[in-house]
Design a protein around this motif. Structure first.
Motif, short mmCIF file in Angstrom:
data_model
loop_
_atom_site.label_atom_id
_atom_site.label_comp_id
_atom_site.label_asym_id
_atom_site.label_seq_id
_atom_site.Cartn_x
_atom_site.Cartn_y
_atom_site.Cartn_z
N PRO A 188 0.81 -1.23 0.00
CA PRO A 188 0.00 0.00 0.00
C PRO A 188 0.84 1.28 0.00
N LEU A 189 2.12 1.13 0.35
CA LEU A 189 3.00 2.31 0.36
C LEU A 189 3.51 2.59 -1.05
N LEU A 190 3.80 1.53 -1.78
CA LEU A 190 4.47 1.70 -3.07
C LEU A 190 3.50 1.75 -4.26
N LEU A 191 2.54 0.83 -4.32
CA LEU A 191 1.72 0.72 -5.53
C LEU A 191 0.99 2.02 -5.89
N PRO A 192 0.39 2.74 -4.93
CA PRO A 192 -0.30 3.97 -5.33
C PRO A 192 0.63 4.99 -5.96
N ARG A 193 1.88 5.02 -5.53
CA ARG A 193 2.83 5.98 -6.11
C ARG A 193 3.11 5.63 -7.57
N LEU A 194 3.17 4.33 -7.86
CA LEU A 194 3.47 3.91 -9.24
C LEU A 194 2.29 4.20 -10.16
N ARG A 195 1.08 4.20 -9.60
CA ARG A 195 -0.10 4.44 -10.44
C ARG A 195 -0.06 5.82 -11.05
N ARG A 196 0.63 6.74 -10.39
CA ARG A 196 0.65 8.12 -10.88
C ARG A 196 1.76 8.38 -11.87
N SER A 197 2.57 7.37 -12.17
CA SER A 197 3.75 7.61 -12.99
C SER A 197 3.69 6.76 -14.26
N MET A 198 3.91 7.39 -15.41
CA MET A 198 3.90 6.66 -16.69
C MET A 198 5.07 5.68 -16.74
N GLY A 199 6.24 6.15 -16.29
CA GLY A 199 7.43 5.30 -16.33
C GLY A 199 8.09 5.31 -14.96
N PHE A 200 8.85 4.27 -14.69
CA PHE A 200 9.56 4.23 -13.40
C PHE A 200 10.69 3.23 -13.44
N MET A 201 11.66 3.47 -12.54
CA MET A 201 12.75 2.53 -12.30
C MET A 201 12.51 2.01 -10.89
N LEU A 202 12.18 0.74 -10.76
CA LEU A 202 11.93 0.18 -9.43
C LEU A 202 13.23 -0.36 -8.85
N ASP A 203 13.56 0.14 -7.69
CA ASP A 203 14.83 -0.21 -7.05
C ASP A 203 14.52 -1.17 -5.90
N ASN A 204 14.87 -2.44 -6.10
CA ASN A 204 14.65 -3.47 -5.08
C ASN A 204 13.18 -3.79 -4.86
N PHE A 205 12.40 -3.65 -5.89
CA PHE A 205 10.99 -4.05 -5.85
C PHE A 205 10.62 -4.53 -7.24
N PRO A 206 9.89 -5.62 -7.39
CA PRO A 206 9.46 -6.56 -6.37
C PRO A 206 10.63 -7.35 -5.79
N ALA A 207 10.48 -7.71 -4.52
CA ALA A 207 11.53 -8.50 -3.86
C ALA A 207 11.12 -9.96 -3.75
N THR A 208 9.86 -10.26 -4.01
CA THR A 208 9.39 -11.65 -3.93
C THR A 208 8.43 -11.91 -5.10
N ALA A 209 8.20 -13.20 -5.38
CA ALA A 209 7.25 -13.54 -6.45
C ALA A 209 5.85 -13.04 -6.09
N SER A 210 5.52 -13.04 -4.79
CA SER A 210 4.17 -12.58 -4.43
C SER A 210 4.03 -11.07 -4.66
N GLN A 211 5.10 -10.32 -4.43
CA GLN A 211 5.06 -8.88 -4.74
C GLN A 211 4.96 -8.67 -6.26
N ALA A 212 5.66 -9.53 -7.02
CA ALA A 212 5.62 -9.42 -8.49
C ALA A 212 4.19 -9.63 -8.98
N LEU A 213 3.53 -10.64 -8.38
CA LEU A 213 2.15 -10.94 -8.77
C LEU A 213 1.23 -9.77 -8.40
N ALA A 214 1.44 -9.20 -7.22
CA ALA A 214 0.61 -8.08 -6.78
C ALA A 214 0.80 -6.88 -7.71
#
Ligand code: ADP
Length: 233
Positions: free
Chosen positions: A70-96
Motif C-alpha cells: 500500500p505504500l508503493l503501488l499507489p505511487r506507481l499508479r501516478r507515474s507513466m514510467g519508473f525505475m523500481l529499485d529493489n521491488f518486487p523483492a518476492t514472487a508474491s510482490q511481483a504478482l501483486a
C-alpha cells in the motif's frame, strides 16, 4: 519505460537505477522508486508505521507485503514510467504488481534487470567497505568505488551517511532473504520473457552500459557527463 532492478544487496540496484534513469533520453525519463527509501522516510518521520517497518529492516528482515504494497503501488499508479529499485523483492510482490496494473488497464513492466555476479563475500565487502547514502538526494556512493562529490562540485551537499542497517548481521539477513526468494522471483519474469541478467561484478560504468544495451538504449554520455562525468569507473 517501466524497469525493475532486482538482485542481492550490494549488487548495485540503487546505483544503476539512478544512472540508467539519468542516461535515458528525456521522453523516456522515468524516476526511481526505492522501496527502501520509502521505508526509511517513514522511519525518519517517526510514524507508527515507520517504527514497525524499521524493526524489520534493521534486523535484516523483509517488511511484510501488506505493509509495503500500500505504500508503493499507489505511487506507481501516478507515474507513466519508473525505475523500481529493489521491488518486487518476492514472487508474491511481483504478482501483486502485475494484478494492480492489469486491473487498471495500464502497462506492466517493460523489463526486469537482475544484477548478479559478485559472491556474497564480495557483496558484504562492498556494503561494509564504504557504502554511503546522501541525506540530501538519497543517492548512493562508495568511498572507494564511487566517491561522493567534493563540495566545490556543488552536485550533492550530502551529508553522506552510513545506513543504520549497513551492518554485517543485517546484510547477511538481507542476503539470505534474497537467496530464499530469487529463483521464484526470477522464474516469474523469465516465464513472461522479461528477465535480463546482467553481470554486476564489473566496474559501475560497464554495468550501466550493459543495462542500456539490454534496454535498446544507446548510452548518452552528454547527459551523464553533465552530472557525474568524472566518475567513469
Ligand atoms: P543495492 O542497491 O543493490 O544494495 P548499491 O547500489 O547500494 O546496491 O551498491 C552497493 C555499494 O556498492 C555502493 O556503495 C555502490 O557505490 C557500490 N557499487 C555498486 N555497483 C558497484 C560495482 N559494479 N563495482 C563496485 N562497487 C559498486
Amino acid at each position: 519505460m517501466r524497469i525493475a532492478f532486482i538482485g542481492p544487496p550490494g549488487a548495485g540496484k540503487s546505483t544503476q537505477a539512478t544512472r540508467v534513469a539519468r542516461s535515458l533520453p528525456f521522453h523516456n525519463y522515468s524516476p526511481r522508486f526505492s522501496s527502501e527509501e520509502l521505508v526509511r522516510a517513514e522511519m525518519e518521520a517517526g510514524t507508527e508505521l515507520g517504527r514497525e517497518m524499521g524493526g524489520y529492516h534493521e534486523r535484516g528482515e523483509r517488511v511484510p507485503d501488506e505493509t509495503i504494497l500500500p505504500l508503493l503501488l499507489p505511487r506507481l499508479r501516478r507515474s507513466m514510467g519508473f525505475m523500481l529499485d529493489n521491488f518486487p523483492a518476492t514472487a508474491s510482490q511481483a504478482l501483486a504488481l502485475d494484478e494492480d496494473r492489469e486491473g487498471r488497464g495500464v502497462g506492466g513492466l517493460s523489463r526486469v534487470v537482475c544484477l548478479e555476479g559478485p559472491s556474497d563475500k564480495e557483496l558484504v565487502e562492498r556494503i561494509l567497505g564504504g557504502r554511503r547514502t546522501s541525506k540530501a538526494t538519497g543517492e548512493v556512493y562508495h568511498l572507494v568505488n564511487d566517491p561522493p562529490p567534493r563540495p566545490e562540485e556543488r552536485l550533492d551537499p550530502g551529508p553522506f551517511l552510513r545506513r543504520p542497517d549497513d551492518t554485517e548481521e543485517a546484510t547477511r539477513g538481507h542476503l539470505e532473504a534474497y537467496h530464499r526468494e530469487a529463483d521464484a522471483l526470477k522464474g516469474h519474469y523469465e516465464e513472461r520473457g522479461l528477465l535480463t541478467v546482467v553481470d554486476a561484478g564489473r566496474p559501475i560504468g560497464e554495468v550501466t552500459e550493459a543495462i542500456l544495451g539490454a534496454l535498446g538504449q544507446p548510452e548518452r554520455p552528454e547527459f551523464y557527463a553533465g552530472a557525474r562525468g568524472r566518475r567513469s569507473t
